[in-house]
Motif scaffolding. Structure first.
Motif, PDB file in Angstrom:
ATOM      1  N   ASP A   1       0.853  -1.190   0.000  1.00 49.02           N
ATOM      2  CA  ASP A   1       0.000   0.000   0.000  1.00 49.02           C
ATOM      3  C   ASP A   1       0.889   1.239   0.000  1.00 49.02           C
ATOM      4  N   CYS A   2       0.464   2.260  -0.743  1.00 46.82           N
ATOM      5  CA  CYS A   2       1.281   3.467  -0.823  1.00 46.82           C
ATOM      6  C   CYS A   2       0.444   4.643  -1.300  1.00 46.82           C
ATOM      7  N   ALA A   3       1.036   5.814  -1.235  1.00 46.55           N
ATOM      8  CA  ALA A   3       0.380   7.034  -1.710  1.00 46.55           C
ATOM      9  C   ALA A   3       0.796   7.377  -3.142  1.00 46.55           C
ATOM     10  N   ASP A   4       2.026   6.997  -3.517  1.00 48.02           N
ATOM     11  CA  ASP A   4       2.570   7.392  -4.812  1.00 48.02           C
ATOM     12  C   ASP A   4       3.207   6.189  -5.503  1.00 48.02           C
ATOM     13  N   PRO A   5       2.426   5.409  -6.252  1.00 41.73           N
ATOM     14  CA  PRO A   5       2.965   4.203  -6.894  1.00 41.73           C
ATOM     15  C   PRO A   5       4.171   4.465  -7.798  1.00 41.73           C
ATOM     16  N   GLN A   6       4.176   5.540  -8.556  1.00 44.61           N
ATOM     17  CA  GLN A   6       5.289   5.775  -9.469  1.00 44.61           C
ATOM     18  C   GLN A   6       6.596   6.034  -8.712  1.00 44.61           C
ATOM     19  N   ARG A   7       6.518   6.742  -7.601  1.00 43.04           N
ATOM     20  CA  ARG A   7       7.721   6.968  -6.781  1.00 43.04           C
ATOM     21  C   ARG A   7       8.236   5.650  -6.223  1.00 43.04           C
ATOM     22  N   MET A   8       7.307   4.796  -5.788  1.00 43.08           N
ATOM     23  CA  MET A   8       7.696   3.496  -5.243  1.00 43.08           C
ATOM     24  C   MET A   8       8.245   2.580  -6.340  1.00 43.08           C
ATOM     25  N   VAL A   9       7.659   2.612  -7.528  1.00 47.03           N
ATOM     26  CA  VAL A   9       8.175   1.829  -8.651  1.00 47.03           C
ATOM     27  C   VAL A   9       9.628   2.218  -8.918  1.00 47.03           C
ATOM     28  N   ALA A  10       9.900   3.503  -9.002  1.00 48.01           N
ATOM     29  CA  ALA A  10      11.263   3.966  -9.283  1.00 48.01           C
ATOM     30  C   ALA A  10      12.232   3.529  -8.183  1.00 48.01           C
ATOM     31  N   PHE A  11      11.835   3.708  -6.919  1.00 49.56           N
ATOM     32  CA  PHE A  11      12.732   3.356  -5.823  1.00 49.56           C
ATOM     33  C   PHE A  11      13.014   1.859  -5.798  1.00 49.56           C
ATOM     34  N   TRP A  12      11.974   1.048  -5.842  1.00 47.07           N
ATOM     35  CA  TRP A  12      12.160  -0.396  -5.694  1.00 47.07           C
ATOM     36  C   TRP A  12      12.794  -1.029  -6.923  1.00 47.07           C
ATOM     37  N   CYS A  13      12.642  -0.444  -8.103  1.00 46.62           N
ATOM     38  CA  CYS A  13      13.403  -0.918  -9.260  1.00 46.62           C
ATOM     39  C   CYS A  13      14.890  -0.735  -8.993  1.00 46.62           C
ATOM     40  N   GLU A  14      15.252   0.416  -8.446  1.00 46.06           N
ATOM     41  CA  GLU A  14      16.646   0.685  -8.088  1.00 46.06           C
ATOM     42  C   GLU A  14      17.125  -0.270  -6.994  1.00 46.06           C
ATOM     43  N   ALA A  15      16.309  -0.492  -5.984  1.00 48.10           N
ATOM     44  CA  ALA A  15      16.714  -1.326  -4.854  1.00 48.10           C
ATOM     45  C   ALA A  15      16.883  -2.791  -5.228  1.00 48.10           C
ATOM     46  N   LEU A  16      16.001  -3.298  -6.084  1.00 49.17           N
ATOM     47  CA  LEU A  16      15.974  -4.735  -6.361  1.00 49.17           C
ATOM     48  C   LEU A  16      16.504  -5.126  -7.737  1.00 49.17           C
ATOM     49  N   GLY A  17      16.793  -4.156  -8.589  1.00 48.19           N
ATOM     50  CA  GLY A  17      17.192  -4.486  -9.948  1.00 48.19           C
ATOM     51  C   GLY A  17      16.021  -4.982 -10.786  1.00 48.19           C
ATOM     52  N   TYR A  18      14.816  -4.612 -10.367  1.00 53.76           N
ATOM     53  CA  TYR A  18      13.602  -4.969 -11.089  1.00 53.76           C
ATOM     54  C   TYR A  18      13.356  -3.954 -12.206  1.00 53.76           C
ATOM     55  N   ALA A  19      12.298  -4.197 -12.981  1.00 54.53           N
ATOM     56  CA  ALA A  19      11.894  -3.288 -14.045  1.00 54.53           C
ATOM     57  C   ALA A  19      10.403  -2.999 -13.908  1.00 54.53           C
ATOM     58  N   PRO A  20       9.969  -1.795 -14.326  1.00 53.32           N
ATOM     59  CA  PRO A  20       8.527  -1.528 -14.337  1.00 53.32           C
ATOM     60  C   PRO A  20       7.842  -2.568 -15.232  1.00 53.32           C
ATOM     61  N   GLU A  21       6.693  -3.050 -14.785  1.00 52.27           N
ATOM     62  CA  GLU A  21       5.984  -4.051 -15.570  1.00 52.27           C
ATOM     63  C   GLU A  21       5.234  -3.380 -16.722  1.00 52.27           C
ATOM     64  N   PRO A  22       5.548  -3.756 -17.946  1.00 50.93           N
ATOM     65  CA  PRO A  22       4.839  -3.143 -19.073  1.00 50.93           C
ATOM     66  C   PRO A  22       3.415  -3.677 -19.166  1.00 50.93           C
ATOM     67  N   PRO A  23       2.525  -2.920 -19.795  1.00 50.25           N
ATOM     68  CA  PRO A  23       1.162  -3.422 -19.978  1.00 50.25           C
ATOM     69  C   PRO A  23       1.173  -4.620 -20.927  1.00 50.25           C
ATOM     70  N   PRO A  24       0.139  -5.438 -20.879  1.00 50.43           N
ATOM     71  CA  PRO A  24       0.065  -6.595 -21.780  1.00 50.43           C
ATOM     72  C   PRO A  24       0.178  -6.166 -23.245  1.00 50.43           C
TER      73      PRO A  24
END
Length: 151
Positions: free
Chosen positions: A10-33
């Motif tokens: 749960d969060c207030a700002d998904p895009q900020r969290m996406v950017a941070f956790w991609c950096e932290a985990l080496g993940y990538a934003p999930e593209p749409p189908p």
């Protein structure tokens, strides 16, 4: 039956969290189908009425994935209420290499990651390195206050 697991934060700002956790985990934003330019477009194609989607929902990725396909999908769900208590579940970002690695090397690896993540918006809470421990970890908070460990 196949079990599929995702973590939802749960969060207030998904895009900020996406950017941070991609950096932290080496993940990538999930593209749409395939065939869709955004998640919002995908959801409306499935029949979700446009007026039932919150403003901005799905316009940018709100979930992240492991490019190697090994880690779970993480979805950052926008919620109206702020975080007010300590989270009961936290992520451990394991970078030290494990018990077979000399302590000095583990400490250097952890500290290097902590420096990178504080530069990306994390806040340092405490270091776990008691004299009786053969362990070194650092507790941080992500940009919205969720605790996690780097070990």
């Amino acid at each position: 039956m196949d079990v599929i697991m995702q973590l939802t934060i749960d969060c207030a700002d998904p895009q900020r969290m996406v950017a941070f956790w991609c950096e932290a985990l080496g993940y990538a934003p999930e593209p749409p189908p395939d065939g869709h330019t955004s998640w919002r477009e995908y959801w409306t194609a499935l029949g979700v009425p446009e007026d039932e989607l919150p403003a901005g929902a799905g316009d940018a990725p709100e979930s992240i994935i492991d490019p190697a396909g090994q880690g779970p999908r993480i979805w950052f769900q926008r919620v109206p209420e702020p975080k007010v208590v300590k989270n009961r579940l936290h992520l451990d970002v394991k970078v030290s290499g494990g018990w077979d690695v000399p302590m000095a090397v583990r400490v250097q690896r952890v500290n290097s990651t902590v420096e990178r993540l504080t530069g990306a918006g994390a806040t340092l809470l405490r270091t776990l390195d008691g004299p009786d421990l053969d362990h070194f970890a650092v507790v941080l908070q992500d940009p919205e206050g969720n605790e996690f460990c780097v070990a």
